[in-house]
Design an enzyme around this catalytic site. Structure first.
Site, short mmCIF file in Angstrom:
data_model
loop_
_atom_site.label_atom_id
_atom_site.label_comp_id
_atom_site.label_asym_id
_atom_site.label_seq_id
_atom_site.Cartn_x
_atom_site.Cartn_y
_atom_site.Cartn_z
N GLU A 167 0.80 -1.22 0.00
CA GLU A 167 0.00 0.00 0.00
C GLU A 167 0.83 1.27 0.00
O GLU A 167 0.84 2.05 0.98
CB GLU A 167 -0.98 0.00 1.18
CG GLU A 167 -1.95 -1.17 1.13
CD GLU A 167 -3.01 -1.14 2.22
OE1 GLU A 167 -2.89 -0.34 3.16
OE2 GLU A 167 -3.97 -1.92 2.12
N GLU A 351 -5.75 -8.32 0.10
CA GLU A 351 -6.45 -7.97 1.36
C GLU A 351 -7.90 -7.65 1.05
O GLU A 351 -8.19 -6.90 0.11
CB GLU A 351 -5.84 -6.74 2.03
CG GLU A 351 -4.53 -6.98 2.71
CD GLU A 351 -4.00 -5.75 3.44
OE1 GLU A 351 -4.80 -4.88 3.85
OE2 GLU A 351 -2.76 -5.66 3.56
#
Ligand code: IFM
Length: 440
Positions: A167, A351
């Site tokens: 991320e 995720e």
């Protein structure tokens, strides 16, 4: 659940995910200080002033945790290694205890028939490097490359895949412009530099790992599809800016070697000199792309200086994080990525999951909301597959309740409940449900 393993193509990978700082216990095993330790030690940054010192005590309880992954019917376990644990000073001599720990952890996965999916950086930047400006420093990609070589030199021969960064939007924008995560800056120049250096760090690590002869390398990006709160020109333009910063910046650089115009508008004056020359390295081929998806954003024109973006209130049901539950966003996102950016490149949902205020009652944890959430997001993944997305796997976030960054231990994402006083693990109803959907 309505979805079963047999609904997916043969070989589709099901996994559960965690990250080092969120579960291990940063005070154990000779780990160095990282910028999350100091951010958490600053009043007001983390709910209830909690930190990752003990977390889930995974450092000592990892065999039990890996047993739970195996017994849950999963094929794979996504984990990260801590830079500050491996190199307490960020550079120089590695911590042998850390290397031995990760060695045992990877062997432990293999012994249990689990494929290790390794992430090199899930946010534990060593404080010694934060002191030098962290990701705003032009040397940060090289520091990261050195760390990548050390840890992958030790475990890379046994992992199924390696992701460079988890991320990058959170590493750069959320942490240097919005100030919500360590180092907690609110500074456009620092943010622009971090937005670029984190991609250069990805490029550097890719080159170093390829140099070691390792394959199956990728990166994990988070996406929050941006939808306009209204169709006024101002809201539409704000949505385009949000999409450029949050969704397109990283994937466009990697897949096409460019940065989106709507983001350059505000960032170009602050990027390091010669940034254009780095895009060739940044866009070197990857072997797969990890996609983290939780919700959408409803965007409207904000006030103040660029980028003048603000979030509007969504109307759908929300999770404990206040995030709208919006499964159709996942299928749309996977299709968009295939169509606009990566074509046939293998995609993984690395995720997806939800936080809820889960409680133990009579020794059990009943979480029907999470069962429904998973079922609907797996259906969305199937819909994307039907439309031609080359989706290869799905990892639930997270295996365990854990340290949810600025929200401390209050927000529970786990399939497994953790009592943070005793460290007792209690599989929730969602764990059992998913286990039978996976055929265990
Ligand atoms: O807990 C985080 C994780 O570390 C990164 N992705 C989002 C999760 C939920 O907020």
């Amino acid at each position: 659940m309505r979805i079963f393993r047999s609904s997916f193509p043969e070989g589709f990978v099901f996994g559960a995910a965690t990250a080092a700082y969120q579960i291990e216990g940063a005070s154990f095993g000779g780990a160095g200080s990282c910028h999350w330790d100091t951010f958490a030690a600053t009043p007001g940054n983390v709910l209830r002033a909690e930190d990752g010192a003990r977390a889930c005590d995974h450092y000592h309880r990892w065999p039990e945790d890996l047993d739970l992954v195996r017994d849950g019917g999963f094929d794979a376990y996504r984990f990260s290694t801590s830079w500050a644990r491996v190199m307490p000073e960020g550079r120089g001599a590695p911590n042998q205890e850390a290397l031995d720990f990760y060695d045992r952890l990877v062997d432990g996965m293999l012994e249990r028939g689990l494929k290790p999916y390794h992430t090199l950086y899930h946010w534990d930047l060593p404080s010694a490097l934060a002191d030098l400006g962290g990701w705003t420093n032009a040397d940060s990609p090289k520091w990261f490359g050195d760390y990548a070589e050390v840890i992958s030199g030790r475990i890379g021969d046994r992992v199924a895949s390696t992701a460079t960064i988890n991320e990058p939007w959170c590493v750069a924008w959320l942490s240097h412009f919005l100030g919500h995560h360590a180092p907690g800056l609110r500074d456009i120049r620092a943010a622009a530099r971090a937005m670029h250096h984190i991609l250069l760090a990805h490029a550097e690590a890719m080159e170093r790992l390829r140099g070691l002869g390792l394959g199956n390398l990728g990166i994990v990006l988070n996406f929050t599809p941006a939808e306009p709160a209204s169709d006024t020109p101002a809201d539409l333009a704000a949505t385009a800016r949000q999409d450029a910063i949050a969704n397109r910046w990283f994937i466009e650089a990697i897949a096409k070697g460019s940065y989106p115009e709507e983001a350059l508008e505000g960032m170009a004056p602050h990027l390091p000199e010669g940034w254009q020359d780095d895009l060739g390295r940044i866009s070197a081929p990857i072997d797969w792309l990890g996609v983290n998806y939780y919700t959408r954003g409803l965007i409207q024109q904000g006030e103040g200086p660029w980028p003048q973006i603000s979030d509007a209130e969504g109307r759908r049901a929300k999770t404990q994080m206040g995030w709208e539950i919006y499964p159709e966003g996942l299928s749309g996102l996977l299709q968009r990525l295939s169509r606009e950016f990566v074509g046939d490149l293998p995609l993984y949902v690395t995720e997806n999951g939800m936080a809820w205020n889960d409680r133990i009652e009579n020794g059990a944890c009943f979480d029907p909301e999470r069962i429904d959430y998973i079922d609907r997001h797996l259906s969305a993944a199937l819909a994307a597959l039907d439309c031609g997305a080359n989706l290869k796997g799905f990892f639930y976030w997270s295996l365990l309740d854990n340290f949810e960054w600025a929200f401390g231990y209050e927000r529970r994402f786990g399939l497994i409940h953790v009592d943070f006083d005793t460290f007792a693990r209690t599989p929730k109803a969602s764990y059992h449900e998913l286990r039978s959907a996976l055929g265990k």
